[in-house]
Design an enzyme around this catalytic site. Structure first.
Site, PDB file in Angstrom:
ATOM      1  N   HIS A  82      13.931-128.248  -5.336  1.00 54.51           N
ATOM      2  CA  HIS A  82      13.823-129.714  -5.381  1.00 54.51           C
ATOM      3  C   HIS A  82      12.530-130.196  -4.707  1.00 54.51           C
ATOM      4  O   HIS A  82      12.509-131.251  -4.062  1.00 54.51           O
ATOM      5  CB  HIS A  82      15.027-130.387  -4.720  1.00 54.51           C
ATOM      6  N   ASN A 155      23.595-133.847  -8.152  1.00 60.19           N
ATOM      7  CA  ASN A 155      22.701-133.601  -9.284  1.00 60.19           C
ATOM      8  C   ASN A 155      23.062-134.528 -10.442  1.00 60.19           C
ATOM      9  O   ASN A 155      24.073-135.218 -10.390  1.00 60.19           O
ATOM     10  CB  ASN A 155      22.837-132.150  -9.753  1.00 60.19           C
ATOM     11  N   HIS A 346      21.619-133.516   3.828  1.00 62.46           N
ATOM     12  CA  HIS A 346      22.507-132.418   4.218  1.00 62.46           C
ATOM     13  C   HIS A 346      23.929-132.750   3.758  1.00 62.46           C
ATOM     14  O   HIS A 346      24.469-133.786   4.160  1.00 62.46           O
ATOM     15  CB  HIS A 346      22.461-132.256   5.745  1.00 62.46           C
TER      16      HIS A 346
END
Ligand code: HDD
Length: 729
Positions: A82, A155, A346
């Site tokens: 990413h 995603n 995170h």
């Protein structure tokens, strides 16, 4: 003058910056003197300190050394995955209290707006790679809630390639450029990727998504987002429900054509980044609704698949998606590095009311994200970087480390203590303390994949069967492209075996394009990714059917197609253009929220037939049809004659046709369309129904033309234009 919406947005943004503390860290050099990092004013930023005008540079030159040293250290490691991304600020607001399911304050108070920072990304490419690679897109949202930061690191596809995090380094090594020659960049179309995939049948469902047009979005603003894993919502009584998170874009889910994507990659590798930036700058704020699929704990084992398996969706027909709130992106970052590059997401950043499940992919991610930030951002204090700071106050006994910003007062940095009065205190759950969901676990410590994870094909088939005919064809084309770039024949053949488990017709079509036939020995390689001492039978994929034959939500054909807001339309013109033919359509399109640009052979202005000047936004060199959703040709004898002799204008229309876009022309401009390769396909019948079937609008009356053209653009693409398949059965 700023539009009303802009003013409202900048107010909200300023307020959000204040809330999340970013304004404290902003630097503005306007009317300020240049200084060193020590605050010493600089009087010469043009010349080094030398011994004489033509002599050597002196070590003493602290201004030069400071500047060059800082420059030498400007780069930090890019994200291992990413790396390529762009981001924006915004707000989230829940529609109604979800207190029945969760105690998270940002999901229980409809009066509360929570600042967010959202970063979209591709996965495989390096930081400087193209936006339009065929790839998964990251959709990472940081909610700065008043109870701490919650990161939904998702995603644009609802499943993943692997079921266990221990396979993640293998997956990424396989997809990244090959280690000997570092090729290809930002592409999965190479041997190592397909070698790995062909040996990992659990990746089959995700492969269907990545080979679909979802992997080449029209815009970040037109993508769905998914939290992928099953999470838990926990209410104030400690009761839990399973939850899957979704983001539903209000502009619908749309993609470009693969040929177009490759073309854009050369002409504007920043296409998605630019699109996001420009939409926000112009006040067209991207919006998504947060959706949840909620499953009672008691129903955990009632599904045909395992809720803990990240290669499975819960079909929307089985558990509907409730839309519970809205995300609006309303401000671009001020500084790419400080915000977009340094933001640290995170999955482990949760707040009271949201908890994890035992999904083995999620469990591994809980370790990985902090670990990666330590190397990428250089130490344990990355939470103090302005973009990562929570809104909620931070008090604990963690101290020191590289780049520590906080100046902790007092003597005690341990717990329990008496010298500090026992502070900081722990919080009871009733006081907002995070209490993990008390899930009962009684098990052997083993390395073993659950038998309930062994169905790798039923949802891959469900996805394929749910696609429209053109979408299926695109999957076939994508597989022919990707496997066509693979050089090792045995890898291609293994993939054909995998595809045959999804759909024999699909495998057959791909095989035809590759000049191969499906190998007779099916499945002999499908259990190679097994532990050394395992019984191969227990890793043999289970071949079964989903009880659903189709799920409408999986096809982009069924997405929202009623708006042309923010769509980009090109008008092709030259000197002598009929002013009313141009402006009537331009105004009608703009009134619907579209962005219209006039393209002409040269920049500056063109003269309309009335003698009035018309501003030219792009030429055929700087503009290209792949940057636009549709194209219109106004009348005007000289204009049409000039463009008809201009190969680039004809090419523009040919490409727009090839990429299945809406094309409109004033009937008096038909001469230009007659130069194109689709001249023979121009509809004789000028009815609205035909125009909306073919995507070609030819009309005299400008108002009528505008009305039909607007409907055609909203349909997004006319995929039926692509040539029909003729593959032997
Ligand atoms: Fe990951 C970044 C999403 C599996 C390890 N991941 C990263 C980002 C997104 C995702 C959106 C970029 C965040 C940003 O914009 O900064 N990752 C996912 C999803 C997954 C997934 C949806 C599966 C459901 N990831 C996954 C696994 C691991 C990682 C299994 C490791 C065990 N991911 C990382 C990472 C990254 C990352 C190496 C790189 C940069 C970063 O974290 O901050 O730790």
């Amino acid at each position: 003058m700023a539009k009303k919406k802009d003013i409202a947005a900048s107010d909200t943004s300023a307020a959000n910056d204040k809330i999340i503390g970013l304004e404290l860290h902003k630097e503005d050099s306007t009317n300020e003197t240049m200084t060193t990092n020590q605050g010493v004013r600089i009087n010469d930023d043009q010349n080094s300190l030398t011994a004489g005008a033509r002599g050597p540079t002196l070590l003493e030159d602290f201004i030069l050394r400071e500047k060059i040293t800082h420059f030498d250290h400007e780069r930090i490691p890019e994200r291992i995955v990413h790396a390529r991304g762009s981001a924006a600020h915004g707000v989230f607001q829940v529609y109604k209290s979800m207190a029945k399911y969760t105690r998270a304050s940002f999901l229980t108070d409809p009066g509360k707006t929570t600042p967010v920072f959202v970063r979209f990304s591709t996965v495989a490419g390096s930081r400087g790679s193209t936006d339009l690679a065929r790839d998964v897109r990251g959709f990472a949202v940081k909610f700065y809630t008043d109870e701490g930061n919650f990161d939904l690191v998702g995603n644009n596809m609802p499943v993943f390639f692997i079921q266990d995090a221990i396979k993640f380094p293998d997956l990424i090594h396989a997809v990244k450029p090959e280690p000997d020659n570092e090729m290809p960049q930002a592409a999965s179309a190479h041997d190592t990727f397909w070698d790995f995939i062909s040996l990992m049948p659990e990746s089959t469902h995700m492969v269907m998504w990545v080979m679909s047009d979802r992997a080449i979005p029209r815009s970040y603003r037109m993508m769905e987002g998914f939290g992928v894993h099953t999470f838990r919502l926990v209410n104030d009584k400690g009761e839990a429900h399973f939850v899957k998170f979704h983001w539903k874009p209000l502009l619908g889910v749309h993609s470009v054509a693969w040929d177009e994507a490759q073309n854009i990659s050369g002409k504007d590798p920043d296409f998605h980044r630019r699109d996001l930036w420009e939409a926000i700058e112009s006040g067209n704020y991207p919006e998504w609704e947060l959706g949840v699929q909620i499953v009672p704990e008691a129903d955990e084992h009632k599904f045909e698949f395992d809720l803990l398996d990240p290669t499975k969706i819960i079909p929307e027909e089985v558990v509907p998606v409730q839309r519970i709130g809205k995300l609006t992106l309303n401000r671009n970052p001020d500084n790419f590095f400080a915000e977009t590059e340094q933001v640290a997401f995170h999955v482990g950043n949760v707040v009271p009311g949201i908890d994890f499940t035992n999904d083995p992919l999620l469990q591994g991610r809980l370790f990985s994200y902090t670990d990666t930030q330590l190397i990428r951002l250089g130490g344990p204090n990355f939470h103090e970087i302005p973009i990562n700071r929570p809104v909620a106050p931070v008090h604990n006994n963690q101290r020191d480390g590289y780049m520590r910003q906080t100046i902790n007062k007092g003597k005690s940095s341990y717990n329990p203590n008496s010298l500090g009065g026992g502070c900081p205190f722990q919080a009871r759950a009733a006081e907002g303390g995070f209490a993990s969901y008390a899930e009962r676990i009684d098990a052997h410590k083993i390395r073993q994949r659950s038998a309930s994870f062994m169905d790798h094909f039923s949802q891959a088939r469900l996805f394929y069967n749910s696609q429209s005919e053109p979408e299926k064809n695109h999957i076939v084309d994508a597989l022919r492209f990707e496997l066509g770039k693979v050089e090792t024949q045995s890898i291609r053949e293994r993939m054909l075996v995998v595809l045959a488990h999804v759909d024999h017709g699909l495998a057959n079509e791909v095989a035809y394009g590759l000049g191969l036939s499906i190998p007779k020995t099916l499945s002999n390689h499908l259990n190679q990714s097994i532990p050394a001492d395992a019984d191969p039978q227990s890793y043999q994929p289970v071949v079964k059917e989903s009880s659903l034959s189709k799920s409408e939500a999986l096809s982009m054909a069924s997405t929202i197609k009623d708006s042309i807001r923010t769509r980009k339309i090109a008008i092709l013109a030259a000197d002598g253009v009929n002013e009313s033919s141009l402006t009537t359509i331009q105004e009608a399109l703009e009134a619907e929220g579209a962005v219209v640009e006039v393209i002409a052979p040269k920049l500056g202005k063109i003269l309309a037939d009335t003698g009035n000047e018309i501003i030219v936004k792009k030429t055929f060199l700087t503009g290209a049809s792949v940057f636009y959703d549709a194209v219109y040709v106004p009348s005007g004898t000289n204009s049409v004659a000039t463009l008809s002799a201009e190969a680039d204008a004809v090419h523009f229309l040919n490409e727009a046709f090839k990429h299945c876009k809406a094309i409109a022309a004033d009937t008096d401009a038909i001469q230009l369309l007659e130069q194109t390769y689709f001249a023979k396909k121009l509809p004789e019948d000028r009815s609205e129904a035909t125009a909306l079937r073919e995507g070609i609008v030819l009309q005299d009356s400008s108002k009528k033309l505008a009305t039909i053209f607007i409907k055609a653009i909203a349909l997004h693409r006319f995929w039926e234009r692509e040539k029909p398949r003729k593959v032997p059965g």
